[in-house]
Structures are given as structure tokens and as C-alpha cells.
Design an enzyme around this catalytic site. Structure first.
Site, short mmCIF file in Angstrom:
data_model
loop_
_atom_site.label_atom_id
_atom_site.label_comp_id
_atom_site.label_asym_id
_atom_site.label_seq_id
_atom_site.Cartn_x
_atom_site.Cartn_y
_atom_site.Cartn_z
N ASP A 179 0.63 -0.93 -0.07
CA ASP A 179 -0.02 0.02 0.34
C ASP A 179 1.25 0.92 0.16
O ASP A 179 2.20 1.24 0.13
CB ASP A 179 -0.94 -0.32 1.33
CG ASP A 179 -2.58 0.08 0.71
OD1 ASP A 179 -2.83 1.34 -0.03
OD2 ASP A 179 -3.25 0.31 1.06
N ASP A 250 -11.08 1.82 -3.06
CA ASP A 250 -11.39 1.11 -2.55
C ASP A 250 -12.63 0.46 -2.70
O ASP A 250 -13.48 1.44 -2.60
CB ASP A 250 -10.51 0.53 -1.16
CG ASP A 250 -9.63 0.16 -0.56
OD1 ASP A 250 -8.87 0.35 -2.11
OD2 ASP A 250 -9.62 1.17 0.66
#
Length: 435
Positions: A179, A250
Site C-alpha cells: 500500500d 477501494d
């Protein structure tokens, strides 16, 4: 028809609720580093020429806990879902990678600067998780972050790229989701250069371990609201340093309302469907997880996500409770013919033939010369969605064989490809041959 522009549409697409927005990738927090970062270009990584090894010749498949469980994760949950993958038959169909997302680690590194598994959630450690998964014939995936801290404020890898890569290799990790939260812009570098340097270093360090670790890059998601040129540039180098990349928001979480989940699926489909020219075989656009399961979505909606993701050659990564998967969800996730469209060895992403406010048509070339064609009703009332064999890119022929990949029914047509009275949010996916 001329190719559609590659566009993010993130500023203009309506309908996605704030609750479904990215919880882990849109804000760059300013948090002090947990270790002194290495200066640019001096990471000590073994230099390796060329792009990252092609460790994902077809889109990755598997399970990740994040969308369903978030931080409510532990050893038992991971292993129970892994066993459910095997027991359900999904593992044999390609869902072979189990990835433990954020929150698996302790809040502080160990005395040697090493990452430490949370002793309550994972009392036997992460190498044990890997051994359990491998004993089931599965691959072991893990999460970390390029910055000072993960998105949930656990230790990030900044200043520890080599140490963490070697630890992951020692744990027999097969897949790393990396990430990009909390990555401070380095002095003298732009934000883009900082991310490129960070992901490039981790890419080299992973290669230097000698272990084959599929590398999932999250960098483009952190540039989705920057200018188009920079965003495309980040996707370009993401394809050099890794195997797949997240470009945008997301997918919605289990706690969100069904309407928010459907809006999230639509949003991710719309931006990802326009990126076919940025993907190539072995290097995959990633619009995030499949929500089939205990999600509140209708059967038509979970089938549409599966069909559309397959058309886009997207990773098929489930994020639900597999231990109580409904028969409908299992049928959708386990549809061999739809999986075959996603995993087709030609490795191309399907392209938009048509898109308007209420429908979409996609066409995807397959290795044996067939075409997969998806007719999608994105609207809220029944409608007929159609195209033609010529528009879908099929060669001229006297007739065409259309196989519905959900029902298994085969029909023939002289060129019309139609789904009559298609219910709201439903998709018909055909495999079409001119033979």
C-alpha cells in the site's frame, strides 16, 4: 470505432456514497517515520536489470480479508477461510492465494527493527500461517505499506525495505500487497518521484531475495486526483516494478449498505473499463475485490460484478466470509466458463463497444479466436441491450454460435447479439464463435 479516451472519471461520476469511498488510499497522512529513511538511490538493493519478473501470467485469483473483515482478523479466521476455499472447490478452480491484509502486526517493531505479528491475533506467527496455507496447496499473501505506517497505523516499511523483503521471503510469502499510505514526499523530490523511488526499491529488494513474490502495487490509487499525465505515468512505472496495480478507490466494505456496494461496483467498473490500453498480458489493472457472498447484493448484481471483472481481465479476489458462502455466491464465483474468460491466456482486457447512462457492451478477444461479449444493464429498470458481431470485432460469417456462460444455453445468430428484457443490474455474458 475509435478508442475511448483513458479517463479517470473520478471527479464526475455520480452515485457513489461517501461511505463507499476508499478507506485506505486517498489521504496522505503526515506521521513521523518509525525509522530514518534511506536516502534516494542508496537503499543497498542488489541492482537487477529490466522489469519485475512476470509472476502473474494470468490475473491473480484468491481471497483477501479486507473488504469483509477489515481489522477484525486473526489466525483462525484466515485458516478457516483458507480451508473453505479448498472445501468449496474454489481453490481447484484457481482461487489459490490467501492474503492477510492490514492489522496483522504489532504496533511496534521488534528489538532488531523487525516486523512482529500481533501476539493475540496471530500467536503462532506469520511463518506458521504460510506453512498452513502451503499445506493446503494454497499461496501465502501478506500486506505492508511503503510509508512510515500502514493505513491503519501499524508499522510501515519506509527505512526497512530490505529487512522486510527478506523477512517475507523467510516466511515463504508468495504475494505482497504493498500500500501507499503515509509516504512523506522526500526533500528534493516530487510526490511522483517519491512513490517511484519507494516502490522501485521494494521491487528490487523483493527480486534480491531470490524468492518469487507476486508484487501488487497500490501507487496509482494515490494519484487518482492528480493530473492525468502524472496518473498515467505512475501506472506506467507500476507495470515495470510489479505485476498488478490498484488505480482508484477501494471497493465498498461489508458494513456498508447494499446500495453503496452496488454504486461502488459501478464506479470501479467505469474507471477500470476505460484502461484497457494501459494493461498488457502479465501486467494487470486491478479494480479491487469481488463482493459475492453475504453482502446484501442481489444475485444479478454479484453475477454482473463477476462477469464484468472477467471481461476486464481483472484479478478475481474474493473478500467475504467463505465459511458460510451461499449457493448463489458459490455458483457465481465457481463458474468455470466465466473464470476461463478472465484467465484466457491471450491476456487482454476487454474493451468498451458501447457505454451510456444505463447500459454497457464489452468485447474481449480470446486466444482460440472466439470473442466474449458482455451485455450489461446498469440501469434500474428492465431493458434490451444489444450489439452486432461486427461491432464486437468478430469476423464476417454467415452465422455465429452464442453460448450463454451462465445458463449454458447455445443459440445461433446471423449477427445480432441481444439480451431482451434484461433485468436491472444484470449481465448476459456470451462466448461467441464464427465457426
Amino acid at each position: 470505432m475509435p478508442p475511448l479516451p483513458v479517463s479517470r472519471i473520478g471527479r464526475t461520476l455520480a452515485g457513489l456514497t461517501a461511505a463507499a469511498a476508499c478507506t485506505a488510499g486517498l489521504l496522505a497522512a503526515s506521521e513521523p517515520a518509525s525509522a530514518t529513511p534511506e536516502p534516494p538511490g542508496t537503499s543497498g538493493a542488489r541492482q537487477t536489470a529490466g522489469p519485475y519478473p512476470n509472476l502473474a501470467p494470468t490475473p491473480p485469483m484468491g481471497w483477501n480479508n479486507w473488504s469483509y473483515y477489515m481489522c477484525d482478523i486473526n489466525e483462525k479466521t484466515v485458516i478457516d477461510n483458507a480451508r473453505a476455499l479448498v472445501r468449496s472447490g474454489l481453490a481447484k478452480k484457481g482461487y489459490d492465494t490467501v492474503t492477510v491484509d492490514d492489522c496483522w502486526m504489532a504496533k511496534q517493531r521488534g528489538p532488531q527493527g523487525e516486523l512482529v505479528a500481533d501476539p493475540v491475533k496471530f500467536p503462532h506467527g506469520m511463518a506458521y500461517i504460510g506453512r498452513q496455507l502451503h499445506s493446503l496447496g494454497l499461496r501465502f499473501g501478506i500486506y505492508e505499506d511503503a510509508g512510515t505506517a500502514t493505513c491503519e497505523k501499524y508499522p510501515g516499511s519506509l527505512g526497512h525495505y530490505r529487512q522486510d523483503a527478506q523477512m517475507f521471503a523467510g516466511w515463504k510469502v508468495d504475494y505482497l500487497k504493498f500500500d501507499g499510505c503515509n509516504l512523506p514526499t522526500q526533500q528534493g523530490l516530487t510526490k511522483e518521484q517519491t512513490y517511484r523511488d519507494a516502490y522501485g526499491r521494494m521491487s528490487r529488494e523483493l527480486r534480491g531475495t531470490g524468492r518469487s513474490i507476486t508484487f501488487s502495487v497500490s501507487a496509482p490509487a494515490y494519484f487518482q486526483y492528480d493530473d492525468e499525465r502524472t496518473w498515467h505515468q505512475v501506472i506506467g512505472w507500476s507495470a515495470e516494478v510489479g505485476n498488478l496495480w490498484r488505480e482508484g478507490r477501494d471497493i465498498a466494505l461489508e458494513k456498508h449498505a447494499p446500495a453503496a456496494k452496488w454504486s461502488s461496483i459501478l464506479y470501479n467498473f467505469d474507471y477500470n473499463a476505460r484502461l484497457a490500453r494501459l494493461q498488457k498480458p502479465g501486467r494487470w489493472n486491478d479494480p479491487d475485490y469481488l463482493l459475492a457472498g453475504d453482502s446484501g447484493l442481489t444475485g444479478a448484481e454479484i453475477h454482473s460484478q463477476m462477469a464484468l471483472w472477467a471481461m476486464m481481465a481483472a484479478p478475481l479476489i474474493s473478500s467475504t466470509d467463505l465459511t458460510r458462502l451461499s449457493p448463489t455466491a458459490l455458483d457465481v464465483l465457481g463458474n468455470r466458463e466465466i473464470i476461463a474468460v478472465d484467465q484466457d491466456p491471450l491476456g487482454v482486457q476487454g474493451t468498451l463497444v458501447h457505454r451510456d447512462a444505463g447500459s454497457a457492451v464489452l468485447s474481449k478477444a480470446l486466444k482460440n479466436g472466439d470473442r466474449a461479449v458482455a451485455l450489461f444493464n446498469s440501469g434500474d429498470s428492465p431493458q434490451t441491450v444489444s450489439t452486432t458481431a461486427a461491432a464486437a470485432g468478430l469476423p464476417a460469417a454467415g452465422s455465429y454460435r452464442l453460448r450463454d456462460l451462465t445458463t449454458g444455453r447455445t443459440t445461433r445468430s446471423r449477427g445480432a447479439i441481444t439480451a431482451k428484457d434484461l433485468p436491472p443490474h444484470a449481465t448476459v455474458l456470451y462466448r461467441i464463435s464464427a465457426r
